[in-house]
Design a protein around this motif. Sequence first.
Motif, PDB file in Angstrom:
ATOM      1  N   PHE A  14      52.875  43.291  31.885  1.00  0.00           N
ATOM      2  CA  PHE A  14      52.317  42.445  32.960  1.00  0.00           C
ATOM      3  C   PHE A  14      53.102  41.252  33.188  1.00  0.00           C
ATOM      4  O   PHE A  14      52.948  40.848  34.640  1.00  0.00           O
ATOM      5  CB  PHE A  14      51.276  41.759  31.962  1.00  0.00           C
ATOM      6  N   PHE A  18      53.965  40.834  37.185  1.00  0.00           N
ATOM      7  CA  PHE A  18      53.604  39.426  37.814  1.00  0.00           C
ATOM      8  C   PHE A  18      54.838  39.085  38.617  1.00  0.00           C
ATOM      9  O   PHE A  18      54.754  38.232  39.417  1.00  0.00           O
ATOM     10  CB  PHE A  18      53.271  38.541  36.545  1.00  0.00           C
ATOM     11  N   SER A  21      54.911  40.368  42.007  1.00  0.00           N
ATOM     12  CA  SER A  21      53.693  40.198  42.572  1.00  0.00           C
ATOM     13  C   SER A  21      53.813  39.501  44.129  1.00  0.00           C
ATOM     14  O   SER A  21      54.541  38.717  44.218  1.00  0.00           O
ATOM     15  CB  SER A  21      52.805  39.404  41.877  1.00  0.00           C
ATOM     16  N   TYR A  29      41.425  38.507  37.503  1.00  0.00           N
ATOM     17  CA  TYR A  29      41.647  39.099  36.301  1.00  0.00           C
ATOM     18  C   TYR A  29      40.618  39.707  35.675  1.00  0.00           C
ATOM     19  O   TYR A  29      40.972  40.320  34.492  1.00  0.00           O
ATOM     20  CB  TYR A  29      42.065  37.675  35.533  1.00  0.00           C
ATOM     21  N   LEU A  32      41.001  43.364  35.684  1.00  0.00           N
ATOM     22  CA  LEU A  32      42.108  43.721  34.914  1.00  0.00           C
ATOM     23  C   LEU A  32      41.627  43.869  33.612  1.00  0.00           C
ATOM     24  O   LEU A  32      41.920  44.869  32.896  1.00  0.00           O
ATOM     25  CB  LEU A  32      43.313  42.792  34.971  1.00  0.00           C
ATOM     26  N   ILE A  36      41.706  47.344  31.257  1.00  0.00           N
ATOM     27  CA  ILE A  36      42.801  47.438  30.126  1.00  0.00           C
ATOM     28  C   ILE A  36      41.855  47.864  28.686  1.00  0.00           C
ATOM     29  O   ILE A  36      41.936  48.439  27.925  1.00  0.00           O
ATOM     30  CB  ILE A  36      43.282  45.950  29.807  1.00  0.00           C
ATOM     31  N   ILE A 206      45.404  48.832  37.639  1.00  0.00           N
ATOM     32  CA  ILE A 206      46.097  47.756  37.108  1.00  0.00           C
ATOM     33  C   ILE A 206      47.140  46.758  37.621  1.00  0.00           C
ATOM     34  O   ILE A 206      47.193  45.878  37.820  1.00  0.00           O
ATOM     35  CB  ILE A 206      45.949  47.893  35.417  1.00  0.00           C
ATOM     36  N   ILE A 207      48.241  47.882  37.552  1.00  0.00           N
ATOM     37  CA  ILE A 207      49.603  47.350  38.251  1.00  0.00           C
ATOM     38  C   ILE A 207      49.378  46.915  39.589  1.00  0.00           C
ATOM     39  O   ILE A 207      50.207  45.917  40.252  1.00  0.00           O
ATOM     40  CB  ILE A 207      50.601  48.363  37.859  1.00  0.00           C
ATOM     41  N   ILE A 210      48.156  43.701  40.298  1.00  0.00           N
ATOM     42  CA  ILE A 210      49.112  42.491  40.125  1.00  0.00           C
ATOM     43  C   ILE A 210      50.193  42.420  41.066  1.00  0.00           C
ATOM     44  O   ILE A 210      50.350  41.350  41.493  1.00  0.00           O
ATOM     45  CB  ILE A 210      49.580  42.581  38.615  1.00  0.00           C
ATOM     46  N   LEU A 383      52.912  51.287  30.525  1.00  0.00           N
ATOM     47  CA  LEU A 383      51.485  50.787  30.155  1.00  0.00           C
ATOM     48  C   LEU A 383      50.758  51.761  29.310  1.00  0.00           C
ATOM     49  O   LEU A 383      50.365  51.714  28.387  1.00  0.00           O
ATOM     50  CB  LEU A 383      50.747  50.220  31.376  1.00  0.00           C
TER      51      LEU A 383
END
Length: 392
Positions: A14, A18, A21, A29, A32, A36, A206-207, A210, A383
């Motif tokens: 993360f 980040f 980003s 969030y 996300l 997860i 997810i990625i 971000i 991940l």
Amino acid sequence: MKYIIGLAGIVLVFLLAFVASSDRKRIRYRPLIVMIVLQAILAFVLLNTGVGSFLIGGFASTFEHLLSYAAEGVNFVFGGLANVNEAPFFLNVLLPIVFISALIGILQYIKVLPFIIKYIGLVLSKVNGMGKLESFNAVASAILGQSEVFISVKKQLGAMPRHRLYTLCASAMSTVSMSIVGAYMELIKPEYVVTALVLNLFGGFIIASIINPYEVDPKEDILEIQEEEKQSFFEMLGEYIMDGFKVATTVAAMLIGFVALIAMINGIFSGIFGISFQDLLGYIFAPFAFLMGIPWGDAVQAGSIMATKMVSNEFVAMTTLTNATGLSARAIGIVSVFLVSFANFSSIGIIAGAVKGLHSKQGNEVARFGLKLLYGATLVSVLSATIAGLFM
């Protein structure tokens, strides 16, 4: 202890996302956290429950039967060519792709796959908080392939802004196409292939959420699927069979080239520095392998295999893993999940070329953010492997 290391690995992923980003203030969030949690639940179910074992067993059994049918065709053409008691990689692993590709073409022709792709995509869009087009593309990439998928959305490519184009390309690089899943299962355990397929689907969102956060205006959230030119059944079948053969021969050519080049580079490094290029990469990637949950004693060798995948492709890395000695079962499992994606340098050219073939300007745009694409897709693999490692 493995949970502490695994959680540290997830936090590192993360943080790395980040840092890259494009607009940290726009990161949402809640989706996300939901994704997860879903990844963790799915990893637990697939790797630790009877239901998971049943699903994976069914999936593996299906592909085992399909590969046995494919072998009938391969043996008819090449029977007696191979040496007795030997299993040539091209014949046993790659050529069955031809049959799987034909089967995908049939399912596409009778409208089964478009139905599955569309409605799974719609459900995903409710979970990931992104557009319908992005969700459709992620599912379609996992079935059709990283270059073919763009044909289905080519109507919208020209008007697509950079941030949405990035997400589409990220999905294509983070997943793998169904036509080669059977080939993967010849090299690594089916349970790791299935786990990676499921986790990567969510990990890609997810990625991307971000690294590349944005919200889609409901007025712009339109999904226009490009219908293929109407063909007769046998025209379609012939086309998919030839596409499958092209994939098999392309992968074979890439393997010949990359394996030979890596052998040459290893020889040069060993002669000059006393250490092979792959071993050197292993030391560089070892800390990341350790944070993914791989025991430190295996980290250098595992890191070397992970790096091999990035600089060449997943098939080269999988064959290296298959021939590796001394790795623990846990290390093999985590590395296996990491390898199931198209996250490597050659994929940048493949995806950029596919988009450029449909829209020249957008293809150039993809080439410009190609390294960022690879960076994000690699984080997806890390991940997925880290979360899988928590439940091994």
